[in-house]
Design a protein around this motif. Structure first.
Motif, short mmCIF file in Angstrom:
data_model
loop_
_atom_site.label_atom_id
_atom_site.label_comp_id
_atom_site.label_asym_id
_atom_site.label_seq_id
_atom_site.Cartn_x
_atom_site.Cartn_y
_atom_site.Cartn_z
N VAL A 1 0.85 -1.19 0.00
CA VAL A 1 0.00 0.00 0.00
C VAL A 1 0.89 1.24 0.00
N ASN A 2 0.55 2.21 -0.83
CA ASN A 2 1.30 3.47 -0.86
C ASN A 2 1.17 4.15 0.50
N GLN A 3 2.30 4.37 1.16
CA GLN A 3 2.29 4.90 2.53
C GLN A 3 1.79 6.34 2.57
N LYS A 4 1.92 7.07 1.47
CA LYS A 4 1.57 8.49 1.46
C LYS A 4 0.07 8.71 1.49
N ASP A 5 -0.68 7.96 0.67
CA ASP A 5 -2.12 8.22 0.57
C ASP A 5 -2.97 6.96 0.75
N SER A 6 -2.34 5.86 1.18
CA SER A 6 -3.04 4.60 1.47
C SER A 6 -3.64 3.93 0.23
N THR A 7 -3.15 4.29 -0.95
CA THR A 7 -3.64 3.63 -2.17
C THR A 7 -3.11 2.21 -2.24
N PRO A 8 -3.99 1.20 -2.33
CA PRO A 8 -3.50 -0.18 -2.51
C PRO A 8 -2.87 -0.33 -3.89
N LEU A 9 -1.71 -0.94 -3.97
CA LEU A 9 -0.98 -1.04 -5.24
C LEU A 9 -1.04 -2.44 -5.84
N PHE A 10 -0.61 -3.43 -5.10
CA PHE A 10 -0.65 -4.79 -5.63
C PHE A 10 -0.64 -5.78 -4.49
N TYR A 11 -0.98 -7.03 -4.83
CA TYR A 11 -1.01 -8.10 -3.83
C TYR A 11 -0.62 -9.40 -4.51
N GLU A 12 -0.38 -10.43 -3.72
CA GLU A 12 -0.04 -11.73 -4.29
C GLU A 12 -0.43 -12.82 -3.30
N LEU A 13 -0.91 -13.95 -3.82
CA LEU A 13 -1.21 -15.13 -3.02
C LEU A 13 -0.07 -16.13 -3.14
N TYR A 14 0.24 -16.79 -2.02
CA TYR A 14 1.36 -17.72 -2.00
C TYR A 14 0.95 -19.05 -1.38
N ASP A 15 1.74 -20.06 -1.73
CA ASP A 15 1.61 -21.37 -1.12
C ASP A 15 1.81 -21.23 0.39
N GLY A 16 1.06 -22.03 1.16
CA GLY A 16 1.10 -21.91 2.62
C GLY A 16 2.43 -22.23 3.24
N SER A 17 3.30 -22.94 2.52
CA SER A 17 4.61 -23.30 3.08
C SER A 17 5.68 -22.27 2.79
N VAL A 18 5.37 -21.21 2.00
CA VAL A 18 6.35 -20.17 1.67
C VAL A 18 6.51 -19.25 2.87
N ILE A 19 7.75 -18.98 3.29
CA ILE A 19 7.99 -18.13 4.45
C ILE A 19 7.93 -16.65 4.07
N ASP A 20 7.78 -15.78 5.08
CA ASP A 20 7.58 -14.35 4.85
C ASP A 20 8.72 -13.71 4.06
N ASN A 21 9.96 -14.05 4.40
CA ASN A 21 11.10 -13.41 3.72
C ASN A 21 11.14 -13.75 2.23
N THR A 22 10.80 -14.99 1.89
CA THR A 22 10.75 -15.39 0.49
C THR A 22 9.65 -14.65 -0.24
#
Length: 261
Positions: free
Chosen positions: A213-234
């Protein structure tokens, strides 16, 4: 004579009995049923796409539901103006054609109704009877389900995200608020569901969602869905690569301390 009506939440759903099967472990017989429509009063029903398979000779009267004489236009005008000012309407129409208007109506309904849960879609046609619609037709919840299941493809979502980020890319350095979360699920058929390290461990498979999300005006930019076994850093590494693909070359990322550990 070969149908059964089962009521849920005060609505009668019509099922065609297509056979019976014997449960050896339970030692009783159960009916195999197919949903073919729902009742609108004690006599008439609204058929779905499966009705014709079992009753091909029945003439189905299809009439567009009538609008109320009085329409509530306030929320509709606000949502319509936002869609047009942000050029979302243009993007939806270029990707989905006239279905873009239907998507806009669904968003208007969810915002006005203050709910985005699937169970509230059953009231869509009643709600839209006294609200203006961009689509010019009052549709029902089965058509919403078909839209979500068959008409919105993954490539369509990617096209929308690319267009949206191009429209919101200033070519300057932007700071993005980034986070991710997981959803435990009991549902079958979700390919992303896998066992990982959920925040609340219920012993269930999960899938992960990361978003920026754009920190300046809270505009959502993009998102992604991941496999449940993928860790946060990856997930973060993949999201940074996606940000570059969306044209964000100068990006500052704000995140919580969990990513450091």
């Amino acid at each position: 004579k070969t149908t059964k009506i089962q009521k849920r939440n005060g609505i009668g759903y019509v099922y065609q009995v297509i056979g019976k099967s014997y449960k050896k472990d339970k030692k009783y017989t159960v009916e195999n049923r197919k949903l073919i429509g729902k009742m609108i009063d004690e006599e008439w029903m609204i058929p779905n796409e499966y009705f014709e398979q079992y009753y091909p000779d029945v003439c189905v009267e299809q009439e567009t539901p009538e609008f109320s004489d009085t329409l509530r236009i306030g929320c509709f005008l606000v949502v319509q103006k936002i869609f047009r000012d942000l050029q979302i309407e243009d993007v939806l129409l270029s990707i989905f054609g006239d279905l873009g208007f239907f998507i806009e109506d669904i968003v208007s309904y969810m915002i006005t109704n203050e709910s985005c849960t699937l169970c509230t879609f059953q009231y869509y046609s009643n709600f839209m009877r006294n609200h203006p619609v961009m689509d010019k037709n009052i549709r029902d919840d089965t058509q919403i389900s078909r839209l979500l299941k068959y008409n919105i493809k993954e490539q369509d979502i990617n096209l929308f995200l690319r267009a949206w980020n191009q429209m919101n890319n200033t070519k300057e350095c932007i700071y993005v608020g980034y986070d991710s979360t997981n959803f435990n699920t009991n549902a079958y058929g979700i390919e992303l569901a896998d066992y990982g390290h959920p925040k609340v461990d219920e012993g269930l498979p999960q899938y992960n969602l990361a978003y920026a999300v754009n920190q300046k005006d809270s505009t959502p930019l993009f998102y992604e869905l991941y496999d449940g076994s993928v860790i946060d850093n990856t997930e973060l590494e993949i999201m940074l690569e996606e940000a570059k693909e969306f044209g964000h070359e100068k990006l500052g990322v704000l995140m919580d301390r969990g990513y450091i550990s």
